[in-house]
Scaffold this motif. Structure first.
Motif, short mmCIF file in Angstrom:
data_model
loop_
_atom_site.label_atom_id
_atom_site.label_comp_id
_atom_site.label_asym_id
_atom_site.label_seq_id
_atom_site.Cartn_x
_atom_site.Cartn_y
_atom_site.Cartn_z
N LEU A 134 -11.02 -98.36 -64.35
CA LEU A 134 -10.28 -97.54 -63.39
C LEU A 134 -9.47 -96.53 -64.18
O LEU A 134 -8.58 -96.89 -64.95
CB LEU A 134 -9.36 -98.42 -62.53
N GLY A 135 -9.79 -95.26 -63.99
CA GLY A 135 -9.15 -94.20 -64.75
C GLY A 135 -8.12 -93.44 -63.91
O GLY A 135 -7.66 -93.91 -62.87
N ARG A 136 -7.80 -92.25 -64.38
CA ARG A 136 -6.79 -91.43 -63.71
C ARG A 136 -7.12 -91.12 -62.25
O ARG A 136 -6.20 -91.05 -61.44
CB ARG A 136 -6.55 -90.14 -64.51
N PRO A 137 -8.39 -90.94 -61.86
CA PRO A 137 -8.63 -90.69 -60.43
C PRO A 137 -8.08 -91.80 -59.53
O PRO A 137 -7.44 -91.52 -58.53
CB PRO A 137 -10.16 -90.60 -60.34
N TRP A 138 -8.29 -93.05 -59.90
CA TRP A 138 -7.76 -94.17 -59.11
C TRP A 138 -6.25 -94.26 -59.25
O TRP A 138 -5.54 -94.44 -58.25
CB TRP A 138 -8.41 -95.48 -59.54
N ILE A 139 -5.74 -94.13 -60.46
CA ILE A 139 -4.30 -94.23 -60.70
C ILE A 139 -3.55 -93.19 -59.87
O ILE A 139 -2.54 -93.50 -59.23
CB ILE A 139 -3.99 -94.06 -62.21
N HIS A 140 -4.05 -91.96 -59.83
CA HIS A 140 -3.38 -90.90 -59.09
C HIS A 140 -3.57 -91.04 -57.59
O HIS A 140 -2.66 -90.74 -56.82
CB HIS A 140 -3.87 -89.54 -59.56
N ASN A 141 -4.75 -91.47 -57.15
CA ASN A 141 -5.01 -91.60 -55.72
C ASN A 141 -4.17 -92.70 -55.09
O ASN A 141 -3.62 -92.53 -54.00
CB ASN A 141 -6.51 -91.87 -55.48
#
Length: 158
Positions: A134-141
């Motif tokens: 889980l990268g930045r897309p999930w962290i930010h979303n």
């Protein structure tokens, strides 16, 4: 997707974090959040959570990754229908310069700490110590605040 999988996904609450610009909630970590002795570990942040209709273990939360990734073997174990996979080969370049070809992408629901989201995952067919990245897309979303030191994540929710 099977009808039972669709029903399971429909039961997942689609709540979102109340965080919005101008509505910033302070998130802090304290000694009570520590898991184990921090002096004895230098571990990555590894969690378990629901992805699609399955509980998935050994998920690496990686704030340096620009994509969410899922291993092909995990999708097979989840009995994901191949119709859900958008086949498009893309090349990923790792930190040390090695390259891997992604097989395509898939959109799956995720559910952690009372917050559900719909995420895009790149699909890799290779051996890995982790089932999902889980990268930045999930962290930010989802607006996750990860702490490797405390070995936990916090999500602003009601």
């Amino acid at each position: 997707m099977t009808s039972s999988a669709a029903k399971t996904i429909a039961r997942i609450p689609q709540s979102k974090s109340p965080y919005k610009p101008g509505n910033i909630l302070p998130i802090t970590f304290s000694d009570c959040d520590l898991v184990g002795n921090p002096d004895l570990h230098h571990d990555s942040l590894v969690i378990s959570m629901q992805v699609g209709t399955s509980n998935v273990r050994i998920i690496l939360v990686d704030g340096d990754s620009v994509v969410n990734l899922i291993m092909l073997d995990v999708l097979k174990a989840m009995k994901i229908n191949e119709d859900q996979i958008t086949k498009k080969s893309s090349v990923l370049v790792g930190f040390s310069g090695e390259t891997r070809n992604m097989l395509g992408k898939i959109y799956l629901h995720t559910y952690a700490e009372g917050v559900a989201s719909y995420e895009r995952f790149g699909i890799l067919d290779c051996l890995s110590s982790y089932n999902v990245f889980l990268g930045r897309p999930w962290i930010h979303n989802v607006i996750v605040v990860p702490s490797n030191y405390n070995q936990c994540i916090k999500i602003p929710t009601d």
